[in-house]
Design a protein around this motif. Structure first.
Motif, short mmCIF file in Angstrom:
data_model
loop_
_atom_site.label_atom_id
_atom_site.label_comp_id
_atom_site.label_asym_id
_atom_site.label_seq_id
_atom_site.Cartn_x
_atom_site.Cartn_y
_atom_site.Cartn_z
N TYR A 1 0.84 -1.20 0.00
CA TYR A 1 0.00 0.00 0.00
C TYR A 1 0.87 1.25 0.00
CZ TYR A 1 -3.99 -2.92 1.35
OH TYR A 1 -4.97 -3.88 1.38
N LYS A 2 0.39 2.26 -0.72
CA LYS A 2 0.98 3.59 -0.65
C LYS A 2 0.05 4.45 0.19
CE LYS A 2 2.48 7.44 -3.62
NZ LYS A 2 2.78 7.85 -5.01
N ILE A 3 0.56 5.01 1.26
CA ILE A 3 -0.26 5.76 2.21
C ILE A 3 0.05 7.25 2.06
CG2 ILE A 3 -0.97 6.00 4.61
CD1 ILE A 3 -1.37 3.18 3.44
N GLN B 1 0.21 -6.49 7.62
CA GLN B 1 1.66 -6.59 7.81
C GLN B 1 2.42 -6.42 6.51
OE1 GLN B 1 3.04 -6.72 10.90
NE2 GLN B 1 0.88 -6.45 11.47
N VAL B 2 1.72 -6.07 5.42
CA VAL B 2 2.38 -5.91 4.13
C VAL B 2 3.21 -4.63 4.13
CG1 VAL B 2 0.49 -7.15 2.99
CG2 VAL B 2 0.50 -4.63 3.02
N PRO B 3 4.20 -4.51 3.24
CA PRO B 3 5.00 -3.29 3.16
C PRO B 3 4.14 -2.06 2.85
CG PRO B 3 6.04 -5.06 1.93
CD PRO B 3 4.68 -5.55 2.30
N ASN C 1 7.73 -1.34 9.11
CA ASN C 1 7.84 -1.99 7.80
C ASN C 1 7.45 -1.05 6.66
OD1 ASN C 1 8.32 -3.95 5.86
ND2 ASN C 1 6.37 -5.02 6.16
N VAL C 2 8.05 0.14 6.67
CA VAL C 2 7.88 1.12 5.60
C VAL C 2 9.05 0.98 4.63
CG1 VAL C 2 7.90 3.59 5.06
CG2 VAL C 2 6.52 2.73 6.97
#
Length: 338
Positions: free
Chosen positions: A151-153, A172-174, A199-200
């Motif tokens: 995901y891009k936040i 928990q995904v990147p 986890n960024v």
């Protein structure tokens, strides 16, 4: 050569908010080039803070339409140079025409564009999916609505750390962070240090686009890679970003098309910088151009068609972060009636 243009307003599935504002629709400009019966298509979305609305793209094209059409087309690179000098103040329009020219060239050579770029399909990166700024609960809801491997936040609020900590409880995904130039250098360092344990993968454009002194200070201290977006618009900006960022985000619309993007990738690699390919909420037309370049990049952000409620073409296939390279000639997509 004959040219036609179209203006469309494409609605988002959800209102799309970044640190610079909110929009419910994406205005976009489409060009169709017809070269002896072979048609090529290109796209340039309008982005408010770049001050090139779709109406200006249309007006500038019509003002010099005869010159656009009279060019003896023999390849996209020379055509880009011709257009670049004709429209020095409208790179968005140049981008749309450049993509259309590459689409024609691929069809003339009967090859998909990625083959013309010598891009290896085995090196295709996965695309992220963007979660725009919203209430924390709504951002969690959007994420759960679209299970995705990256995901891009979008951030740029006074609750950025709390938002990310809350999102982390649900996946928990990147994660990739895009601040869209919203932070001061001290604020950025504080937040990036907090993100380093969450986890960024990287942080995109933390400071104002022209804060080079601040970026040099930050890049020396950041525990995470920093990627330039607003600070890297044109080819010459790659050199400026070296030493201030760890990588660059190349967007076709802002850099004026595929032709300069290829040179930017080469220059970034010479400087040992990471390469990201980013979208500006294009439909499948503009997104397909990015996808063909994607195997040449480290990171890919081409989720425009996933964020929009309407599209202008078919031919891109997304499968949980994986995007299939179109195998048809040129862009390899099918345009819906415009």
């Amino acid at each position: 050569m004959q040219v036609r243009s179209f203006i469309r307003e494409l609605p988002f599935i959800h209102p799309f908010t970044i640190s610079k504002g909110t929009k419910t629709h994406q205005p976009t400009f489409i060009v169709e080039l017809d070269f002896n019966g072979i048609k090529g298509y290109g796209e340039a979305p309008a982005i408010t803070y770049y001050n090139i609305p779709v109406e200006k793209m249309e007006a500038d094209l019509n003002a010099r339409k005869q010159l656009v059409e009279k060019y003896a087309f023999n390849g996209p690179e020379r055509y880009w140079h011709y257009l670049h000098h004709m429209y020095p103040n409208n790179g968005f329009l140049v981008c749309a025409l450049d993509i259309a020219a590459w689409d024609i060239y691929g069809k003339l050579t009967r090859k998909p564009l990625y083959q013309l770029f010598n891009a290896d399909p085995a090196k295709m990166p996965m695309t992220d999916y963007t979660i725009g700024i919203d209430s924390t609960d709504k951002m969690i809801e959007k994420m759960q609505e679209k299970p995705w491997p990256i995901y891009k936040i979008k951030l740029g609020t006074d609750r950025d750390i709390a938002i990310l900590e809350a999102l982390r409880k649900h996946t928990q995904v990147p994660l990739r962070i895009d601040a869209n130039a919203a932070w001061s250098k001290e604020e950025a360092l504080e937040k990036i240090q907090a993100f380093a344990s969450l986890n960024v993968e990287y942080v995109e454009q933390p400071l104002a686009k022209d804060d080079w002194e601040g970026m040099r200070w930050l890049v020396e201290r950041s525990p995470l890679p920093l990627i330039a977006d607003e600070s890297c618009v044109f080819e010459q900006d790659v050199t400026k970003c070296d030493g201030h960022f760890h990588g660059i985000n190349i967007k076709l619309t802002k850099c004026t098309g595929i032709t300069p993007a290829l040179r930017m990738i080469t220059e970034a690699r010479k400087r040992n910088m990471k390469v990201m390919l980013g979208c500006m909420n294009e439909s499948t037309i503009g997104s397909a151009a990015l996808v063909h370049l994607a195997p040449l990049a480290d990171y890919l952000d081409v989720d425009g068609p996933l964020l929009l409620a309407e599209d202008l073409a078919t031919g891109l296939h997304y499968d949980f972060g994986k995007v299939a390279l179109p195998e048809g000639p040129g862009l390899g997509i099918t345009i819906q009636p415009l």
